[in-house]
Design an enzyme around this catalytic site. Structure first.
Site: not given
Ligand code: DGJ
Length: 731
Positions: A445, A480, A550
């Site tokens: 990423r 995160d 997600d």
């Molecule tokens: C991964 C998370 O799981 C998402 O909810 C979001 O916050 C993205 N990262 C943002 O980059």
């Protein structure tokens, strides 16, 4: 006293209301495992351990001459490497001689009320009179290693915890190659199944159950985080165990890094369960006098099937793991802008979403990724934690003031442990990222992982977060973490400490989290790791809620939330209503169903509410009202999983029952409708002698009727339809 020592037979018996765990100081002072399972009255279970035929074929030390004894075939309490027990080792210590032989024997013990803290690490905790602890000190007379085995029983919960401390009590340095936090030798695993939770991004904690076979079955992580791939959880259950019947033993590791959990079945039908830090990539150096603390394992036994096991984990985690004011306080309904805007937002757009959200009953706006540095895509700026004032004109202070003026709380996203390749931070401190000399750094990423074992990195992050926190009224942080670790080395450590980096990283993370929560005790922290890649008990100690996945599609979420609920309470599972067609799988589901599924979690929204029709807004308004109405029974009630989404993938149902069994909430979802299908469902967990009114239909039926005859959903339901029924006891 829930823990007893019987000096004559040198037996320890650890009881809860429903379980017993028994072991003994046996031949030559080795600790021998005798029993774990449903509560038994007798302590003298020595006969179970020494009925090993043919022990004479197995290795033994010369002075242990009993013909039925060999460490290789007896049930051992904590297995050691290289001295006769040839099954999986709990402990392997590399002596200064270069040999890894390890052998520990009993020295002394103490029993006391309460549960000691594990300094610097997350663990379950107990108040006065809620737990009893046994510490058993052992020693390896040759290497000089001292090992303390800790056992705590939560008497009222059918749960116990274990952890280990290793101390170098010799004059020479030593290295720990392997230290498991728990080892349990089962006598008879012939008809047992192995359960675990596997997954991937967007597909976390898929439930899998298969017969336990000879050899070793294991799950693990060497990704630096507990991971999407395997949760640090396994269970063994009797082959005939169902959701509500049969024996189940659950093991869960309170750790957010590399782990190993295994079950090894012998030819004689016994099985050894081990759980601890993954030995791959781990070597911990101990100078004379130094100690190492291996993290906690939670063990739960249930004679009432998987559901019984889950409910014990849930109660334990709700009451003895989650902490701080948010343990009890009602969690705000949140609106997160990620799926609404991704990186494309400004202050006005956020305000517009918040305004609509507030009108519908939503209580907090969470600003996700993209508010800092030059962060307009996922390719830059992690580490540059200053507000992007082109997006947020007037800064954070102004935005939060406007949100607060609406009557809403404000929350913010961080990914503190990462640094973008394209960032001021990486340009200034390339050595702050994890790396191995002369080896190219893998990118994922477009970011690297910061070296959290370094105090200067942690200080930097604390200062950045503090600056942001102090600049505005921030009630919540979403923390995160979006990649696995590679080339794991630290520029600060000497070469014989490099294999400590994985674990030092985790300890550093704990330290930073603790520091932040100490500075901001009212902060609500939500964990996240590309969705639910770090959904583990360690995180729940700091963050009472974790973003589950997600994948926000309501139908996909049935499996994800079902699997997660195997050991984690719904009060910890972040669950949001998102837009349709769903961004991950393209499916369209009714807004009602999205709400009903998200309601079995820490409820929120993640879509552009300004784009909803008036009719849809009305549904959202109703959902927010329902959230408050049902909060108690969902968040503090017992969960009963009624129909597994994986059974035939046509439907799924679950219910919550309040502790006093006066209130229940049933949710029923159709995953794929079938012609001529009648939807009967039998309830669970009710008081058979109470009468309950179904608030939706007005019908009054007794608990035993509802649980045995069940109810019939009185309408034709189509794909993805769902219904909720609320039951209240009538006096
Ligand atoms: C991964 C998370 O799981 C998402 O909810 C979001 O916050 C993205 N990262 C943002 O980059």
């Amino acid at each position: 006293m829930p823990i007893q020592f019987y000096p004559e037979q040198k037996i320890f018996k650890l009881d809860t209301k429903t379980t017993s765990y028994v072991f003994q100081v046996g031949f030559y002072d080795y600790l021998m495992h005798l029993y774990y399972g449903a509560k038994v009255s007798d302590a003298d279970l020595e006969y179970l351990s020494y009925t090993c035929p043919h022990a004479s074929h197995s290795p033994n030390v010369e002075h242990v001459l009993h013909k039925n004894f060999s460490k290789d075939i007896c049930r051992m309490e904590y297995s050691c490497n290289g001295c006769g027990d040839l099954r999986g080792s709990s402990l392997s210590i590399l002596r200064s001689t270069g040999t890894p032989d390890t052998d520990i024997i009993y020295v002394s013990h103490k029993i006391y009320n309460g549960k000691p803290k594990i300094v610097g690490q997350p663990a379950t905790y107990a108040g006065e009179g809620e737990a009893t602890t046994l510490e058993v000190l052992c020693r390896d007379p040759v290497s000089g290693a001292e090992v303390t085995l800790f056992y705590t029983v939560f008497e009222n919960l059918g749960a116990m915890t274990r952890h280990i401390i290793v101390r170098n009590a010799s004059e020479q340095p030593m290295d720990i190659q392997r230290v498991m936090s728990a080892c349990v030798d089962f006598h008879d695993a012939n008809d047992m199944d192995f359960i675990h939770l596997f997954g991937n991004w967007g597909k976390e904690r898929m439930f899998e159950r298969a017969p336990l076979l000879h050899g070793t079955q294991s799950v693990s992580s060497k990704r630096g985080l507990s991971s999407h791939a395997h949760n640090p959880f396994i269970a063994l259950c009797s082959r005939n165990a169902t959701e509500e019947t049969g024996e189940v033993y659950g093991f869960n590791f309170v750790y957010t890094g590399n782990f190993l959990a295994s079950a090894e079945m012998d030819s004689d039908g016994g099985a050894r369960v081990l759980m601890g830090i993954n030995p791959e990539g781990f070597l911990w150096h101990l100078d004379p006098g130094e100690t190492f603390v291996a993290p906690e394992v939670v063990m739960v036994y249930s004679g009432q099937g998987l559901g019984g096991m889950s409910r014990i984990f849930h109660r334990l985690y709700r009451n003895h793991l989650c902490r701080g004011p948010w343990k009890q306080k009602k969690r705000p309904i949140l609106i997160n802008n990620w799926e609404a805007t991704y990186f494309k937002f400004d202050e006005e757009k956020l305000y517009e979403i918040a305004k609509t959200a507030f009108e519908l009953g939503i209580e907090m706006l969470v600003m996700d990724d993209g508010w800092f540095g030059t962060r307009d895509t996922a390719h830059s700026a992690l580490g540059d934690w200053y507000v992007n004032e082109t997006k947020l004109k007037g800064g954070l202070g102004k935005l939060t003031e406007r949100i607060n003026a609406l009557g809403m709380k404000f929350g913010i996203w961080f990914e503190p442990e990462m640094v973008s390749r394209d960032s001021d931070l990486f340009r200034a401190h390339p050595d702050w990222a994890l790396q191995s000399p002369n080896r190219p750094m893998s990118i994922a990423r477009d970011q690297y992982v910061l070296d959290m074992s370094r105090p200067d990195v942690r200080d930097y992050l604390f200062d950045c977060i503090k600056k942001v926190m102090d600049s505005a009224n921030i009630a919540y942080i979403k923390w995160d973490f979006n990649r696995s670790m590679t080339e794991v080395g630290s520029a600060l450590l000497v070469s014989n400490r490099q294999q400590e980096v994985f674990h030092r990283y985790v300890l550093g993370l704990y330290e930073l989290l603790e520091r932040i929560l100490t500075a901001y005790p009212n902060l609500l922290l939500e964990g996240c790791a590309s969705g639910g890649g770090r959904f583990d008990p360690a995180w729940l100690y700091y963050a009472p809620q974790f973003w589950t996945s997600d994948d926000t599609d309501a139908i996909e979420r049935l499996g994800i939330q079902y699997g997660t609920s195997i050991c984690y309470p719904v009060s910890t599972m972040g669950a949001h209503v998102s837009a349709c067609p769903n961004h991950q799988v393209g499916r369209s589901t009714p807004l009602q169903t999205r709400g009903n599924v998200a309601m079995a979690g820490t409820f929120g929204y993640e879509l552009d509410l300004t784009k909803l029709s008036d009719e849809q807004k009305e549904i959202v308004r109703q959902q927010c009202a329902d959230y408050h109405k049902y909060y108690d029974v969902i968040h503090n009630g017992d969960l009963y999983r009624l129909i597994s989404p994986w059974k035939d993938r046509t439907r799924c149902a679950w219910m919550f029952v309040s502790e006093d069994r006066r209130e229940a909430l049933l949710t029923y979802v159709v995953m794929r409708c079938e012609i001529y299908q009648r939807y009967y469902i039998r309830l669970a967990g009710l008081d058979p002698n109470k009468q309950y009114r179904n608030e939706q239909t007005g019908q009054i039926l007794s608990g035993d009727t509802l649980m045995n005859a069940g109810i019939c959903i009185p309408e034709v339901l189509r794909d993805f339809d769902s219904r909720v029924f609320h039951f209240i006891a009538v006096d």
